[in-house]
Motif scaffolding. Structure first.
Motif, PDB file in Angstrom:
ATOM      1  N   LEU A   1      38.479  45.276  53.482  1.00 15.05           N
ATOM      2  CA  LEU A   1      39.302  44.096  53.233  1.00 15.05           C
ATOM      3  C   LEU A   1      40.779  44.413  53.432  1.00 15.05           C
ATOM      4  O   LEU A   1      41.523  43.620  54.030  1.00 15.05           O
ATOM      5  N   ALA A   2      41.227  45.553  52.950  1.00 18.39           N
ATOM      6  CA  ALA A   2      42.626  45.941  53.133  1.00 18.39           C
ATOM      7  C   ALA A   2      42.966  46.071  54.612  1.00 18.39           C
ATOM      8  O   ALA A   2      44.020  45.593  55.069  1.00 18.39           O
ATOM      9  N   ARG A   3      42.100  46.714  55.366  1.00 20.94           N
ATOM     10  CA  ARG A   3      42.341  46.860  56.804  1.00 20.94           C
ATOM     11  C   ARG A   3      42.429  45.497  57.486  1.00 20.94           C
ATOM     12  O   ARG A   3      43.279  45.273  58.362  1.00 20.94           O
ATOM     13  N   LEU A   4      41.554  44.584  57.096  1.00 22.14           N
ATOM     14  CA  LEU A   4      41.555  43.240  57.667  1.00 22.14           C
ATOM     15  C   LEU A   4      42.881  42.542  57.393  1.00 22.14           C
ATOM     16  O   LEU A   4      43.490  41.958  58.305  1.00 22.14           O
ATOM     17  N   GLU A   5      43.356  42.591  56.155  1.00 22.91           N
ATOM     18  CA  GLU A   5      44.600  41.917  55.784  1.00 22.91           C
ATOM     19  C   GLU A   5      45.793  42.480  56.549  1.00 22.91           C
ATOM     20  O   GLU A   5      46.614  41.719  57.083  1.00 22.91           O
ATOM     21  N   VAL A   6      45.903  43.793  56.611  1.00 22.05           N
ATOM     22  CA  VAL A   6      47.072  44.403  57.243  1.00 22.05           C
ATOM     23  C   VAL A   6      47.081  44.134  58.745  1.00 22.05           C
ATOM     24  O   VAL A   6      48.113  43.752  59.315  1.00 22.05           O
ATOM     25  N   ALA A   7      45.943  44.300  59.400  1.00 21.29           N
ATOM     26  CA  ALA A   7      45.894  44.082  60.850  1.00 21.29           C
ATOM     27  C   ALA A   7      46.223  42.634  61.198  1.00 21.29           C
ATOM     28  O   ALA A   7      46.963  42.371  62.165  1.00 21.29           O
ATOM     29  N   GLU A   8      45.716  41.695  60.427  1.00 22.31           N
ATOM     30  CA  GLU A   8      45.987  40.283  60.711  1.00 22.31           C
ATOM     31  C   GLU A   8      47.448  39.948  60.456  1.00 22.31           C
ATOM     32  O   GLU A   8      48.068  39.195  61.225  1.00 22.31           O
ATOM     33  N   ALA A   9      48.024  40.506  59.393  1.00 22.77           N
ATOM     34  CA  ALA A   9      49.442  40.266  59.120  1.00 22.77           C
ATOM     35  C   ALA A   9      50.308  40.792  60.266  1.00 22.77           C
ATOM     36  O   ALA A   9      51.243  40.116  60.716  1.00 22.77           O
ATOM     37  N   LEU A  10      50.012  41.993  60.751  1.00 23.05           N
ATOM     38  CA  LEU A  10      50.786  42.568  61.857  1.00 23.05           C
ATOM     39  C   LEU A  10      50.631  41.744  63.129  1.00 23.05           C
ATOM     40  O   LEU A  10      51.615  41.458  63.833  1.00 23.05           O
ATOM     41  N   ARG A  11      49.413  41.362  63.433  1.00 18.46           N
ATOM     42  CA  ARG A  11      49.126  40.629  64.666  1.00 18.46           C
ATOM     43  C   ARG A  11      49.921  39.315  64.710  1.00 18.46           C
ATOM     44  O   ARG A  11      50.586  39.004  65.711  1.00 18.46           O
ATOM     45  N   GLN A  12      49.878  38.572  63.632  1.00 13.06           N
ATOM     46  CA  GLN A  12      50.564  37.277  63.633  1.00 13.06           C
ATOM     47  C   GLN A  12      52.078  37.431  63.503  1.00 13.06           C
ATOM     48  O   GLN A  12      52.841  36.687  64.127  1.00 13.06           O
ATOM     49  N   LEU A  13      52.518  38.383  62.695  1.00 13.11           N
ATOM     50  CA  LEU A  13      53.955  38.555  62.476  1.00 13.11           C
ATOM     51  C   LEU A  13      54.674  38.927  63.766  1.00 13.11           C
ATOM     52  O   LEU A  13      55.669  38.292  64.149  1.00 13.11           O
ATOM     53  N   PHE A  14      54.185  39.948  64.459  1.00 13.04           N
ATOM     54  CA  PHE A  14      54.863  40.377  65.684  1.00 13.04           C
ATOM     55  C   PHE A  14      54.588  39.432  66.844  1.00 13.04           C
ATOM     56  O   PHE A  14      55.379  39.367  67.790  1.00 13.04           O
TER      57      PHE A  14
ATOM     58  N   GLY B   1      69.032  34.598  62.559  1.00 11.13           N
ATOM     59  CA  GLY B   1      70.178  35.375  62.114  1.00 11.13           C
ATOM     60  C   GLY B   1      70.312  35.495  60.609  1.00 11.13           C
ATOM     61  O   GLY B   1      71.214  36.189  60.131  1.00 11.13           O
ATOM     62  N   GLN B   2      69.429  34.847  59.868  1.00  7.38           N
ATOM     63  CA  GLN B   2      69.460  34.956  58.402  1.00  7.38           C
ATOM     64  C   GLN B   2      68.459  36.001  57.943  1.00  7.38           C
ATOM     65  O   GLN B   2      67.301  35.987  58.352  1.00  7.38           O
ATOM     66  N   ALA B   3      68.910  36.936  57.107  1.00  5.41           N
ATOM     67  CA  ALA B   3      68.028  37.995  56.622  1.00  5.41           C
ATOM     68  C   ALA B   3      67.015  37.425  55.642  1.00  5.41           C
ATOM     69  O   ALA B   3      67.307  36.515  54.864  1.00  5.41           O
ATOM     70  N   VAL B   4      65.807  37.985  55.671  1.00 11.05           N
ATOM     71  CA  VAL B   4      64.746  37.586  54.760  1.00 11.05           C
ATOM     72  C   VAL B   4      64.043  38.842  54.274  1.00 11.05           C
ATOM     73  O   VAL B   4      63.888  39.801  55.038  1.00 11.05           O
ATOM     74  N   ASP B   5      63.649  38.855  53.002  1.00 16.31           N
ATOM     75  CA  ASP B   5      62.951  40.005  52.423  1.00 16.31           C
ATOM     76  C   ASP B   5      61.465  39.889  52.773  1.00 16.31           C
ATOM     77  O   ASP B   5      60.736  39.097  52.177  1.00 16.31           O
ATOM     78  N   LEU B   6      61.037  40.697  53.736  1.00 19.51           N
ATOM     79  CA  LEU B   6      59.662  40.592  54.215  1.00 19.51           C
ATOM     80  C   LEU B   6      58.653  41.057  53.162  1.00 19.51           C
ATOM     81  O   LEU B   6      57.506  40.593  53.144  1.00 19.51           O
ATOM     82  N   ARG B   7      59.055  41.958  52.293  1.00 20.56           N
ATOM     83  CA  ARG B   7      58.147  42.382  51.233  1.00 20.56           C
ATOM     84  C   ARG B   7      57.862  41.198  50.296  1.00 20.56           C
ATOM     85  O   ARG B   7      56.725  40.979  49.905  1.00 20.56           O
ATOM     86  N   GLU B   8      58.911  40.456  49.987  1.00 16.41           N
ATOM     87  CA  GLU B   8      58.771  39.334  49.066  1.00 16.41           C
ATOM     88  C   GLU B   8      58.064  38.148  49.715  1.00 16.41           C
ATOM     89  O   GLU B   8      57.302  37.427  49.052  1.00 16.41           O
ATOM     90  N   ARG B   9      58.259  37.968  51.005  1.00 17.57           N
ATOM     91  CA  ARG B   9      57.765  36.758  51.668  1.00 17.57           C
ATOM     92  C   ARG B   9      56.434  36.937  52.389  1.00 17.57           C
ATOM     93  O   ARG B   9      55.796  35.946  52.739  1.00 17.57           O
ATOM     94  N   LEU B  10      56.006  38.196  52.605  1.00 18.79           N
ATOM     95  CA  LEU B  10      54.727  38.417  53.289  1.00 18.79           C
ATOM     96  C   LEU B  10      53.890  39.501  52.622  1.00 18.79           C
ATOM     97  O   LEU B  10      52.728  39.264  52.261  1.00 18.79           O
TER      98      LEU B  10
END
Length: 409
Positions: free
Chosen positions: A359-372, A134-143
């Motif tokens: 490398l960019a594709r790798l980073e984004v896909a892995e971030a999405l996979r783990q985050l969601f 329930g606490q908001a977090v800035d995902l741009r800043e934290r991920l």
């Protein structure tokens, strides 16, 4: 043929999609005003691809832009055309510089980075898991910010205590609301920090890209290596491109999933993959909206009869081209992970195609996979239309990105 008055590109990027539509409505290429500099924005994808692969179009302002000297002293985005690297090279010079950098982004080296990226994402997600429900977090800043900074820092050998400083400088490189004096001061700071990193790595080399580039500079004895300026500016290109662009793709990909629940369901039910999300994000919300600048080597006649005179600047309008209905149909403005053809110009095209794309594709896909995977109930913590864009005509992200990772209670 008389030319229309130039369309003024908004330096704050307040409404990019309206701007894309306005550019396309003016034809395949149209005169624009970019912070007081007159250029030709090319928004038609077929024409843009032709120009990006034509020897009649150059990125070397020193050789092919008559107003180069005047512009570099007065234009806020002068750094984008005055650095000496692959970004601004033409012909044989570009081939020479790209040849020395390309091995760093080879498939084998990217494969070695995969477990490092996975580990970095896991660490960041673990930190996010400590945020109370329930606490908001800035995902741009934290991920979105720390992941690319850590990856490019590892790749380039940037010490951890210097990465925050580089981040602040790079953010201002992309900021098109700075005055010429502010931009010049930021460029000087960037040159100073990069020269310091080179000196450190020359004295104590490691298994990183900076050390490899220094070795390529110092070991070439036939005149085919880097000059000192090219070494420094190539490192600047790698740090800028490897950081800022990936931040924005992560940002926009997560935003698309949270504002398009039907699209997220397609991934969760196996009808689409996270890689599909990455590609559609790159098409729909490319990290770079406009890339300054290219220059006409000779007079270029356009399909509508207009002529871009020799020496005129050309602005690649990647965002507008990616949304062109001639390329992606009448629903080109719709985000659709099941779109069969997700071709785009987010990484450029032709000889200047981004070496760091895998490398960019790798980073984004892995971030999405783990985050969601970790936070399936994540939701925006503010109305979608209240999120403000970063103040720039170049890159494409949000100033803040507040989310609830888990609902309260």
């Amino acid at each position: 043929m008389s030319q229309p008055l130039p369309f003024v590109i908004d330096p704050t990027g307040a409404d990019r999609h309206a701007e894309y539509r306005a550019l396309r409505a003016r034809g395949s290429a149209t005169p624009v005003d970019v912070l007081g500099l007159r250029a030709w924005a090319v928004s038609d994808p077929a024409l843009l691809k032709t120009m990006l692969t034509s020897p009649d179009v150059s990125k070397d302002g020193r050789a092919h832009y008559p107003d180069f000297q005047r512009t570099t002293g007065t234009w806020p985005l002068a750094l984008w055309i005055e650095v000496r690297s692959m970004l601004t090279a033409y012909g044989a010079d570009h081939r020479r510089l790209r040849r020395m950098v390309a091995p760093v982004f080879g498939a084998r080296r990217i494969a070695k980075l995969k477990p490092i990226v996975e580990s970095l994402v896991t660490g960041l997600i673990d930190d996010l898991a400590a945020v109370p429900a329930g606490q908001a977090v800035d995902l741009r800043e934290r991920l979105a910010y720390p992941l690319p900074i850590a990856v490019i820092g590892h790749l380039m050998g940037v010490p951890e205590d210097q990465r925050h400083d580089f981040r602040q400088i790079v953010d201002r490189v992309f900021d098109s609301t700075l005055t010429p004096e502010e931009a010049q001061a930021n460029a000087a700071r960037l040159f100073e920090r990069t020269d310091q990193l080179i000196a450190t790595k020359r004295a104590d080399p490691g298994d990183d890209m900076t050390s490899l580039l220094i070795a390529a500079r110092d070991e070439e004895s036939d005149g085919g290596g880097f000059t000192d300026d090219e070494l420094r500016d190539t490192m600047i290109l790698m740090i800028n491109a490897g950081y800022e662009t990936t931040v924005n793709v992560i940002d926009q990909a997560v935003f698309a999933m949270l504002t398009s629940p039907g699209q997220l369901d397609l991934v969760r039910t196996g009808q689409a993959t996270w890689e599909d999300v990455v590609e559609e994000t790159l098409r729909h919300e490319p990290a770079i909206k406009y890339l300054p600048l290219r220059f006409a080597v000779t007079d270029i006649k356009l399909p509508d009869g207009q002529v871009i005179p020799s020496g005129d600047p050309i602005l690649a309008a990647y965002g507008a081209a990616n949304h062109h209905p001639d390329w992606h149909g009448p629903d080109a403005d719709t985000f659709d992970v099941t779109r069969k053809v997700k071709d785009h110009l987010a990484f450029g095209y032709g000889v200047h195609y981004c070496l760091g794309a895998p490398l960019a594709r790798l980073e984004v896909a892995e971030a999405l996979r783990q985050l969601f995977g970790r936070f399936p109930e994540m939701a925006l913590a503010a109305p979608a239309d209240s999120l403000r864009p970063v103040p720039t005509l170049i890159s494409n992200g949000h100033q803040q990105f507040p989310v609830y990772l888990r609902p309260a209670g």
